[in-house]
Design a protein around this motif. Structure first.
Motif, PDB file in Angstrom:
ATOM      1  N   VAL A  10      -7.360  -8.051   1.597  1.00  0.00           N
ATOM      2  CA  VAL A  10      -7.110  -7.085   2.665  1.00  0.00           C
ATOM      3  C   VAL A  10      -5.747  -7.428   3.233  1.00  0.00           C
ATOM      4  CG1 VAL A  10      -7.888  -6.117   4.860  1.00  0.00           C
ATOM      5  CG2 VAL A  10      -9.575  -6.933   3.200  1.00  0.00           C
ATOM      6  N   VAL A  11      -4.826  -6.462   3.156  1.00  0.00           N
ATOM      7  CA  VAL A  11      -3.455  -6.692   3.584  1.00  0.00           C
ATOM      8  C   VAL A  11      -3.054  -5.664   4.643  1.00  0.00           C
ATOM      9  CG1 VAL A  11      -2.781  -7.817   1.432  1.00  0.00           C
ATOM     10  CG2 VAL A  11      -2.581  -5.340   1.632  1.00  0.00           C
ATOM     11  N   GLY A  12      -1.870  -5.841   5.203  1.00  0.00           N
ATOM     12  CA  GLY A  12      -1.452  -5.047   6.346  1.00  0.00           C
ATOM     13  C   GLY A  12      -0.790  -3.720   6.066  1.00  0.00           C
ATOM     14  N   SER A  13      -0.482  -3.411   4.786  1.00  0.00           N
ATOM     15  CA  SER A  13       0.185  -2.140   4.503  1.00  0.00           C
ATOM     16  C   SER A  13      -0.123  -1.673   3.091  1.00  0.00           C
ATOM     17  CB  SER A  13       1.695  -2.276   4.672  1.00  0.00           C
ATOM     18  OG  SER A  13       2.241  -3.040   3.610  1.00  0.00           O
ATOM     19  N   ARG A  14       0.044  -0.370   2.875  1.00  0.00           N
ATOM     20  CA  ARG A  14      -0.129   0.187   1.532  1.00  0.00           C
ATOM     21  C   ARG A  14       0.903  -0.410   0.572  1.00  0.00           C
ATOM     22  NH1 ARG A  14      -3.128   4.543   0.075  1.00  0.00           N
ATOM     23  NH2 ARG A  14      -4.250   5.595   1.754  1.00  0.00           N
ATOM     24  N   HIS A  27      -1.513  -7.789 -15.493  1.00  0.00           N
ATOM     25  CA  HIS A  27      -2.292  -8.806 -16.196  1.00  0.00           C
ATOM     26  C   HIS A  27      -3.556  -8.210 -16.829  1.00  0.00           C
ATOM     27  CE1 HIS A  27       0.342 -11.530 -14.011  1.00  0.00           C
ATOM     28  NE2 HIS A  27       0.003 -12.424 -14.923  1.00  0.00           N
ATOM     29  N   GLY A  28      -3.586  -6.886 -16.958  1.00  0.00           N
ATOM     30  CA  GLY A  28      -4.680  -6.228 -17.666  1.00  0.00           C
ATOM     31  C   GLY A  28      -5.932  -5.978 -16.859  1.00  0.00           C
ATOM     32  N   LEU A  29      -5.861  -6.151 -15.540  1.00  0.00           N
ATOM     33  CA  LEU A  29      -7.033  -5.934 -14.699  1.00  0.00           C
ATOM     34  C   LEU A  29      -7.021  -4.519 -14.130  1.00  0.00           C
ATOM     35  CD1 LEU A  29      -6.937  -9.333 -12.812  1.00  0.00           C
ATOM     36  CD2 LEU A  29      -8.231  -8.747 -14.856  1.00  0.00           C
ATOM     37  N   ARG A  30      -8.189  -3.972 -13.915  1.00  0.00           N
ATOM     38  CA  ARG A  30      -8.312  -2.645 -13.315  1.00  0.00           C
ATOM     39  C   ARG A  30      -8.305  -2.806 -11.812  1.00  0.00           C
ATOM     40  NH1 ARG A  30     -13.679  -1.696 -16.450  1.00  0.00           N
ATOM     41  NH2 ARG A  30     -13.626  -3.919 -16.044  1.00  0.00           N
ATOM     42  N   ALA A  31      -7.330  -2.189 -11.143  1.00  0.00           N
ATOM     43  CA  ALA A  31      -7.173  -2.380  -9.703  1.00  0.00           C
ATOM     44  C   ALA A  31      -6.705  -1.098  -9.033  1.00  0.00           C
ATOM     45  CB  ALA A  31      -6.173  -3.497  -9.426  1.00  0.00           C
ATOM     46  N   ALA A  32      -7.010  -0.993  -7.736  1.00  0.00           N
ATOM     47  CA  ALA A  32      -6.581   0.144  -6.914  1.00  0.00           C
ATOM     48  C   ALA A  32      -6.538  -0.329  -5.469  1.00  0.00           C
ATOM     49  CB  ALA A  32      -7.552   1.305  -7.064  1.00  0.00           C
ATOM     50  N   SER A  33      -5.966   0.495  -4.613  1.00  0.00           N
ATOM     51  CA  SER A  33      -5.961   0.163  -3.184  1.00  0.00           C
ATOM     52  C   SER A  33      -6.670   1.276  -2.422  1.00  0.00           C
ATOM     53  CB  SER A  33      -4.537  -0.009  -2.658  1.00  0.00           C
ATOM     54  OG  SER A  33      -3.822   1.204  -2.742  1.00  0.00           O
ATOM     55  N   ALA A  34      -7.188   0.933  -1.253  1.00  0.00           N
ATOM     56  CA  ALA A  34      -7.888   1.905  -0.416  1.00  0.00           C
ATOM     57  C   ALA A  34      -7.647   1.580   1.045  1.00  0.00           C
ATOM     58  CB  ALA A  34      -9.385   1.878  -0.707  1.00  0.00           C
ATOM     59  N   ALA A  35      -7.344   2.626   1.806  1.00  0.00           N
ATOM     60  CA  ALA A  35      -7.133   2.461   3.246  1.00  0.00           C
ATOM     61  C   ALA A  35      -7.698   3.675   3.962  1.00  0.00           C
ATOM     62  CB  ALA A  35      -5.654   2.320   3.561  1.00  0.00           C
ATOM     63  N   ASP A  36      -8.164   3.467   5.159  1.00  0.00           N
ATOM     64  CA  ASP A  36      -8.654   4.564   5.988  1.00  0.00           C
ATOM     65  C   ASP A  36      -7.517   5.010   6.897  1.00  0.00           C
ATOM     66  OD1 ASP A  36     -10.234   6.411   7.238  1.00  0.00           O
ATOM     67  OD2 ASP A  36     -11.345   4.954   8.434  1.00  0.00           O
ATOM     68  N   GLN A  46      -3.395   1.719   9.258  1.00  0.00           N
ATOM     69  CA  GLN A  46      -3.370   0.631   8.284  1.00  0.00           C
ATOM     70  C   GLN A  46      -3.532  -0.721   8.966  1.00  0.00           C
ATOM     71  OE1 GLN A  46       0.151   0.918   5.855  1.00  0.00           O
ATOM     72  NE2 GLN A  46      -0.293   3.017   5.288  1.00  0.00           N
ATOM     73  N   LEU A  47      -3.367  -0.769  10.266  1.00  0.00           N
ATOM     74  CA  LEU A  47      -3.532  -2.024  10.991  1.00  0.00           C
ATOM     75  C   LEU A  47      -4.938  -2.583  10.809  1.00  0.00           C
ATOM     76  CD1 LEU A  47      -1.602  -1.153  14.269  1.00  0.00           C
ATOM     77  CD2 LEU A  47      -0.825  -2.558  12.351  1.00  0.00           C
ATOM     78  N   GLN A  48      -5.875  -1.713  10.461  1.00  0.00           N
ATOM     79  CA  GLN A  48      -7.247  -2.158  10.194  1.00  0.00           C
ATOM     80  C   GLN A  48      -7.353  -2.801   8.817  1.00  0.00           C
ATOM     81  OE1 GLN A  48      -9.641   1.310  10.691  1.00  0.00           O
ATOM     82  NE2 GLN A  48      -9.082   1.560  12.824  1.00  0.00           N
ATOM     83  N   GLY A  49      -6.295  -2.696   8.027  1.00  0.00           N
ATOM     84  CA  GLY A  49      -6.254  -3.335   6.722  1.00  0.00           C
ATOM     85  C   GLY A  49      -6.317  -2.355   5.573  1.00  0.00           C
TER      86      GLY A  49
END
Length: 70
Positions: A10-14, A27-36, A46-49
């Motif tokens: 959980v980080v502070g910005s997109r 590195h071949g991993l399946r990843a995505a980001s999500a923010a409310d 985004q301050l909520q993470g």
């Protein structure tokens, strides 16, 4: 991505989340980001993470990689 996604950071910005997602994907991993944050329209929320998500099957590898670079 699998239906079962796991948050590995959980980080502070997109921007920061997308950098991590790029690292994981390189590195071949399946990843995505999500923010409310209304799809980026309300960045102050985004301050909520911003969560970095990976497929459940990739969780252990993702955590190891993040520990190595962190």
């Amino acid at each position: 991505m699998d239906r079962a996604a796991v948050s590995v950071a959980v980080v502070g910005s997109r921007t920061e989340a997308e950098l991590i997602v790029g690292l994981l994907r390189s590195h071949g991993l399946r990843a995505a980001s999500a923010a409310d944050d209304a799809g980026g329209q309300e960045p102050q929320l985004q301050l909520q993470g911003v969560h970095v998500l990976v497929a459940a099957a990739d969780e252990a590898a993702a955590r190891r990689l993040l520990a190595e670079v962190g």
